[in-house]
Design a protein around this motif. Structure first.
Motif, PDB file in Angstrom:
ATOM      1  N   GLU A  70     -49.638-106.905  18.769  1.00 28.98           N
ATOM      2  CA  GLU A  70     -48.293-107.264  18.328  1.00 28.98           C
ATOM      3  C   GLU A  70     -47.888-108.644  18.844  1.00 28.98           C
ATOM      4  O   GLU A  70     -47.298-109.441  18.101  1.00 28.98           O
ATOM      5  N   ILE A  71     -48.203-108.939  20.096  1.00 30.76           N
ATOM      6  CA  ILE A  71     -47.866-110.254  20.649  1.00 30.76           C
ATOM      7  C   ILE A  71     -48.637-111.356  19.927  1.00 30.76           C
ATOM      8  O   ILE A  71     -48.095-112.423  19.619  1.00 30.76           O
ATOM      9  N   GLU A  72     -49.900-111.090  19.650  1.00 30.22           N
ATOM     10  CA  GLU A  72     -50.717-112.074  18.941  1.00 30.22           C
ATOM     11  C   GLU A  72     -50.183-112.313  17.536  1.00 30.22           C
ATOM     12  O   GLU A  72     -50.149-113.448  17.048  1.00 30.22           O
ATOM     13  N   LYS A  73     -49.738-111.247  16.872  1.00 30.45           N
ATOM     14  CA  LYS A  73     -49.190-111.376  15.523  1.00 30.45           C
ATOM     15  C   LYS A  73     -47.901-112.197  15.511  1.00 30.45           C
ATOM     16  O   LYS A  73     -47.687-113.036  14.629  1.00 30.45           O
ATOM     17  N   GLU A  74     -47.040-111.973  16.507  1.00 27.11           N
ATOM     18  CA  GLU A  74     -45.733-112.620  16.531  1.00 27.11           C
ATOM     19  C   GLU A  74     -45.784-114.053  17.049  1.00 27.11           C
ATOM     20  O   GLU A  74     -44.960-114.883  16.660  1.00 27.11           O
ATOM     21  N   THR A  75     -46.739-114.355  17.917  1.00 23.47           N
ATOM     22  CA  THR A  75     -46.762-115.681  18.558  1.00 23.47           C
ATOM     23  C   THR A  75     -47.892-116.577  18.067  1.00 23.47           C
ATOM     24  O   THR A  75     -47.871-117.781  18.322  1.00 23.47           O
TER      25      THR A  75
END
Length: 379
Positions: A70-75
Motif C-alpha cells: 500500500e505504501i509503495e502504491k501511494e508513494t
C-alpha cells in the motif's frame, strides 16, 4: 512416476498467490488505520524519499506485505522489509540497500538513532475509554494523588476535570519523527515545571517534585517495557490497564538480583545501533579487568540457550543492549546473563546499591546518574 507425498516442483514455482493490499490485519482491524498509512505516506512524499525500509517486530511481520504494498502504491517509492525484528532500529541493514529512511513499526525502545531519517509508527489499536476510566477511578479513588499516566493522552483529556495532578507521558524520540496524539498540546505542559526525560518519554512534573513522587498508570499489555519501567522507577507504585482484557490491577516488583562474582565474563553485544554502545563495552572491559577477571566479547545476533551453552569456560554473561532487551530472563541459560548495571555492582566497589535500578547502560557512563533527568526550562 509421481511421488504420492509431493507435488510437482515446477507447479510450486509457477503458482501465483493473491494478496489483498489492505484488509483485516493480525488484530482484525483495518490496516490503513492500524498502521496509520496516510501519515506514513505523507512522511515519505514530503521528504521525497525514493528507497524506504520498513522494520516490523515478529508479531507484526505477517502484515508487512500488505502494508509495504500500500505504501509503495501511494508513494511510488521502492519499499524494502528488513529481516531484523528487534525493537532497536537496524540502520546498518537499511544502509546495505541504500535506503533514504527507516520506518519502524510496533513497540520500540526509542533509543537515539543518527544515520538515517527515522519514523516510529505505533499500532493504533482500539481501546474502550469508558472501561479504562472506570478502572482508573477504582484504582485511584483519591483525586488529589500525584499520577504519571503512561501512553494515555486520551485518558488525561477524559479525566483532567476530576484529577488535577495527572501528568501525561509524551513520546520523545531523539533524532526521529513519530506519530502520536495530536491533541496533546501545551495545555498539559506547564513551562515552569521540571522536564523529566527517560526511556523516550517526557514528563513535566510539578515544580519541586521528582518522578519518585508520582504513581504510575500504565496502559498496555505486560511485557519488557513495563518491567523496564518498574525496575527503573522502583520507588513508584504501579498499576496497569490491559486493553485486550479491559482489566486494571496494581503491580509490584520485588526482586532485583545483583551480578555474582565470576572469574571469566562474556560480554554479549546485543546492539549495533544504540548510541554509545562501544563506550559502555570499553568501560565494562576496564572494570572487569580491574576486578581481576578475564573477559571475552561475543556478537551473535539473537541470543538463545544453545548458543551460549557452547562456551563452558564463561562463568557469567553481561548483555549490552537497549533498555528493554537488556532485561533477559536467564533462568533457562547454563550461565546467568546480567545487565551492565549488575556487573558494575559486582565489580566496582564505588557502586553501591541505593534502591535505584538502571536499565539503560548510558546511565552508567561518566557524567550520568541513575535517576530520571530533571532539568528546568520549557518542554
Amino acid at each position: 512416476m509421481t511421488d504420492a507425498f509431493s507435488s510437482n516442483s515446477e507447479a510450486v514455482l509457477q503458482r501465483s498467490v493473491n494478496v489483498s493490499t489492505i484488509a483485516a490485519g493480525s488484530y482484525g482491524g483495518h490496516l490503513v488505520e492500524l498502521y496509520q498509512i496516510v501519515e506514513t505516506c505523507h512522511f515519505v512524499t514530503s521528504h521525497q524519499f525514493k528507497k524506504v525500509t520498513l522494520q516490523f517486530p515478529d508479531k507484526l511481520l505477517c502484515d508487512a506485505v500488505p502494508v509495504s504494498a500500500e505504501i509503495e502504491k501511494e508513494t511510488k517509492a521502492k519499499i524494502f522489509v528488513l529481516g531484523d525484528t528487534f525493537c532497536c532500529v537496524d540502520e546498518v541493514a537499511a544502509e546495505h540497500v541504500g535506503a533514504d529512511c527507516i520506518m519502524h513499526y510496533g513497540a520500540s525502545c526509542l533509543c537515539p538513532s543518527r544515520r538515517l531519517p527515522l519514523l516510529y509508527v505505533f499500532e493504533k489499536r482500539p481501546i474502550d475509554i469508558q472501561q479504562c476510566a472506570t478502572a482508573f477511578k477504582e484504582l485511584y479513588p483519591d483525586c488529589q494523588i500525584n499520577l504519571s499516566n503512561l501512553f494515555s493522552g486520551f485518558l488525561w483529556k477524559f479525566l483532567c476535570d476530576m484529577y488535577a495532578n495527572v501528568v501525561v507521558s509524551i513520546l520523545k524520540a531523539d533524532g526521529a519523527d513519530l506519530i502520536q496524539d495530536s491533541f496533546l498540546g501545551s495545555d498539559n505542559l506547564d513551562l515552569h515545571d521540571g522536564v523529566n526525560i527517560k526511556f523516550g518519554r517526557q514528563f513535566c512534573v510539578k515544580e519541586g517534585q521528582s518522578i519518585d513522587d508520582y504513581s504510575m498508570f500504565y496502559i498496555g499489555q505486560e511485557g519488557l517495557t513495563l518491567t523496564n519501567f518498574m525496575m527503573a522507577w522502583n520507588h513508584c507504585a504501579f498499576s496497569t490497564f490491559n486493553p485486550e482484557t479491559s482489566t486494571g490491577q496494581m503491580k509490584r516488583y520485588y526482586v532485583i538480583e545483583r551480578a555474582k562474582d565470576a572469574g571469566v565474563v562474556g560480554i554479549l553485544v546485543g546492539t549495533l545501533g544504540v548510541a554509545n554502545y562501544l563506550t559502555i563495552i570499553e568501560q565494562l572491559k576496564d572494570i572487569i579487568h580491574k576486578a581481576g577477571k578475564k573477559s571475552y566479547m561475543f556478537a551473535m545476533g539473537k541470543i538463545n540457550v544453545p548458543k551460549l551453552a557452547n562456551f563452558l569456560e564463561i562463568d557469567v554473561y553481561v548483555l549490552v543492549a537497549c533498555p528493554e532487551n537488556s532485561l533477559l530472563d536467564s533462568s533457562e541459560f547454563y550461565r546467568p546473563v546480567v545487565t551492565p548495571f549488575e556487573m558494575e555492582l559486582a565489580c566496582n566497589n564505588h557502586r553501591e546499591w541505593t534502591g535505584v535500578y538502571a536499565t539503560d547502560f548510558r546511565d552508567l557512563l561518566p557524567g550520568m546518574s541513575f535517576i530520571a533527568l530533571i532539568v528546568n526550562g520549557a518542554c
